[in-house]
Structure formats: C-alpha cells, structure tokens
Scaffold this active site. Structure first.
Site, short mmCIF file in Angstrom:
data_model
loop_
_atom_site.label_atom_id
_atom_site.label_comp_id
_atom_site.label_asym_id
_atom_site.label_seq_id
_atom_site.Cartn_x
_atom_site.Cartn_y
_atom_site.Cartn_z
CE1 TYR A 28 -0.58 4.06 9.10
CE2 TYR A 28 -0.16 3.17 7.25
CZ TYR A 28 -0.64 3.00 8.29
OH TYR A 28 -1.42 2.13 7.96
N PRO A 78 -3.56 -0.28 19.27
CG PRO A 78 -5.48 -1.09 18.50
CD PRO A 78 -4.88 -0.54 19.57
CG HIS A 104 -2.15 -1.17 1.29
ND1 HIS A 104 -3.01 -1.07 1.71
CD2 HIS A 104 -2.48 -1.68 0.28
CE1 HIS A 104 -4.60 -1.23 1.31
NE2 HIS A 104 -3.57 -2.33 0.31
CE1 TYR A 131 -4.83 4.49 9.11
CE2 TYR A 131 -5.65 3.76 11.29
CZ TYR A 131 -4.79 3.72 10.57
OH TYR A 131 -3.28 2.63 10.46
CE LYS A 191 4.49 2.92 13.09
NZ LYS A 191 4.52 3.04 11.66
#
Ligand code: PHB
Length: 396
Positions: free
Chosen positions: A388, A296, A75, A203, A300
């Site tokens: 990220y 979560p 991704h 998100y 990570k």
C-alpha cells in the site's frame, strides 16, 4: 504544415507528462507537452488521491509540493472492515513509512502552473493525430492546434496520453502483448461537503458489496460503493447512496456513525486491469495509463505513472549526457516489474473486498478467509502495508 523540433515530445498533459517535463528540465533537456483537452478539463478530473512516499518525494524535488505540504493529509494507517469487524493496518508501525492524501487534480494544477510560470512549452487543445517514424532517430508527432495541422519532430516521443490516447496505437499490434481483466462491477463515487466519518480511509466488504470511505480535505468526504456495470449515476438518489454506505460500513457493536452532507458530485468508474508489453518501441516510450491500467482499489494508478516517468527521466538523462543507452533499453523491463507488483496488489484488494455479482461461493470464502488472515497475522498486515505504501523504485 508548420514544423518544429524539440528533444522530447510529450503527448499528454496529465500528471505523467507534466511531471516528466519538469524532471527533464531539471536535467537540461527540452520538451514540448501537447494536451488534447482544454486546461479546465484537465484540472477538474477526479481521480484517486493516495500518494506513496516516492511520489511525495518527487513532487518536492521538482518544486511542486508547497500546497501539498501545507494542505495534504499524512496518513499512518487505514482500516479494513468485514463481517461487522474492523482491522487497522498500521503502515507507519509495520513499515516505517506513511502515505499522503492529496488529490490528483491538485497535483495537476500545480504542475501546470509551474510549467507555465517557467515559460516552458505546454499546449492545451493540441490534438495529436498520429505519432510516426518511431523506428527512425527522428520520430514525428502530427497534431492539430488552433485550426492548423502542425508537426513536431523530436529525438524521442513519450506517449503519456492515457488508455484512450493515440500513442499506444503507434506500436505495431504484432509486437505488443496485452493482458486484460475487466471486473464485473463498477464504483459509484461521490464528493460531499461534510467532514469524513473517520480520520483514516475505510475499505469495507459489506454484505451487499464494497464501500470505501475517503476524503479530499478535513471538510470534504469522498466515498464509493460497488455498483453493477452499466449503472447510471443519476439513478441513485443521495439518500440511497448514504444508506448503502452506512450499511456496508456498519460495525457489529453499533459504534460507527456515518456523517451525511450535501453531495456535490456523482460519477461511475469502470474497473479494469490492463498491461501492454513492452512499453517501448524504437524512439517511442509509453508512460502511465497509456501503458497500463489498474483498478482504483489501493490507488496505484498515479503512483505507477510517477514511477514510470522517474525511471524514464533518469534513463533519458543518462542517454543525453553520455550516449549510453543501457538505462533506456532497460526502461520497459524496469517499469513493468513495478507495474506487475501493483497489478497483483490492486487485483488482490479488488477481489478480496468486492462481491462478484455472479457469486462463486468458493471465491467468496477465499476472500473472507484472506481478510481473517490479515486480522490474525501481523506478517500478513505488513505485506499489505508494504504494498500500500509502495515498494522501492527498482524493487519487485
Ligand atoms: C480516493 O480518495 O479517491 C481513493 C482513495 C483510495 C483508493 C481509491 C480512491 O484506494
């Protein structure tokens, strides 16, 4: 009592312990892995599935990446949604790196299969009772296996048995400093046999709280909604979950449609940040969830566990080949730098995207303002993207 000896005794056969066993083997170091749960329980545990580049690299290095390379989903970006708008964080463009979607359960299965194929010691239902003598040069693990009590002596013990494992308690409370934050909400997660509604992860900060749209494969959706602490997963009907996901992902131009399908799994996860310092006491080294927990949001946990065991394997390799203890002595400090970066990032993502049930309006406005800054500022998006996709191994 039956006694055995190895170089490195690894308590815990989750991804951290298993991967460490492979990294040590590659350096010619023997280890024994003791796992308390039965194999099928270890292989079915649902956890997040976003792999940083460094995690992908190390799975390839140990030869456990064939299925990931065939079936994992690279991704390049993800989406943030709030106030009915969408912002894409383009990791590939902003940082030159992407992430891989590949479930932790699948990694665990491959690491187990490889270890057993190699004929290397890995025992399930081997329940560790105590880790002791860690301040001597011959620490000991006492465990119960096939009805008998046994002991394993080693040069070093690695505790990779998670937050509820026994290894953590072998470090005297007087030398550990703990840092903890329990968040006032949980995640209700589902697995569903339906193609994900979006090609990338979403998100969302919806008006009634957080929602995450994720996936396990092109035909399996993984999704979560924020729920109050103490929620019983069975109190939510499938329809009610889909309705809530739809409301939280909604875009103001009405362009988003949610794909619904049969729900095959439902569970609730609590949200916690925890760091215990130091991660080492004498000949005992902690790795992964035994030493630290992140919520979560941002996925990570696994990446931190992998980073810990990479640092540890390198340090043990150096120590066995040269007797130089410098890297081992630096283990805790090196690992904790990354742990704190990920803890801050996970806390930022969590607080920015969830609604505090006791709703402090000041914090709510700060969260919305942060999301609008990410929408407006490329440098802010780059910062989110760098965190990220993961920072460098020995970096901040
Ligand atoms: C998941 O797919 O389970 C997942 C993905 C991203 C997260 C957390 C969990 O941040």
């Amino acid at each position: 009592m039956t006694g055995e000896r190895t170089q490195v005794a690894i308590v815990g056969g989750g991804p951290a312990g298993l991967l460490l066993s492979h990294l040590l083997r590659a350096r010619g170091i023997d280890s024994v892995v003791l796992e308390a749960r039965p194999r099928d329980r270890v292989e079915t545990r649902q956890r997040a599935g976003i792999l940083e580049h460094g995690t992908v690299d190390v799975l390839r290095e140990v030869g456990a990446a064939d299925r990931m390379d065939r079936q994992g989903l690279p991704h390049d970006g993800f989406e943030l949604r709030f106030e009915g708008r969408s912002v894409r964080v383009d990791m590939a463009e902003l940082t030159g790196r992407n992430v891989m979607i590949w479930a932790q359960t699948e990694i665990t299965k491959d690491l187990i299969a490889l270890r057993l194929d190699q004929g290397e010691p890995l025992f399930f239902e081997a329940v560790v009772i105590a880790v002791d003598d860690v301040d001597t040069d011959s620490p000991r693990v006492r465990y119960r296996y096939e009805g008998a009590e046994r002991e394993l002596r080693a040069d070093v013990v690695v505790g990779a048995d998670g937050f509820h494992g026994v290894s953590r308690s072998a470090i005297p409370a007087s030398v550990v400093r703990t840092h903890e934050r329990v968040y006032p909400y949980s995640w209700l997660g589902i697995l569903a046999d339906v193609a994900p509604s979006s090609e990338e992860l979403i998100y969302a900060r919806g008006s009634s709280g957080f929602a995450l749209g994720s996936m396990r494969s092109p035909s399996v959706t993984r999704a979560y909604i924020q729920v109050p602490n103490g929620t019983d997963a069975s109190s939510w009907s499938d329809d009610a979950i889909w309705d809530e996901l739809e409301a939280r992902f909604a875009l103001e131009d009405g362009s988003f449609t949610l794909a619904r399908g049969p729900v095959t799994d439902k569970s609730v996860t609590a949200m916690r940040s925890f760091v215990g310092e130091p991660m080492r006491h004498g000949r005992l080294f902690l790795a992964g969830d035994a030493a630290h927990i992140v919520p979560p949001t941002g996925a990570k946990g696994l990446n931190l566990a992998v980073a810990d065991v990479r640092v540890l394997a390198e340090a043990l390799g150096e120590w066995y080949s040269t007797k130089d203890e410098t890297l081992l002595d630096a283990y805790s400090q090196t690992a904790l730098r990354r742990v704190w970066r990920a803890s801050h990032f996970s806390w930022t993502m969590t607080t920015m995207l969830h609604r505090d049930p006791d709703g402090d309006p000041f914090e709510e406005q700060l969260a919305l303002s942060h999301l609008r800054l990410i929408e407006a500022s490329e440098s802010e998006r780059r910062t989110i993207a760098e965190n990220y996709r993961g920072l460098t191994l020995h970096g901040v």
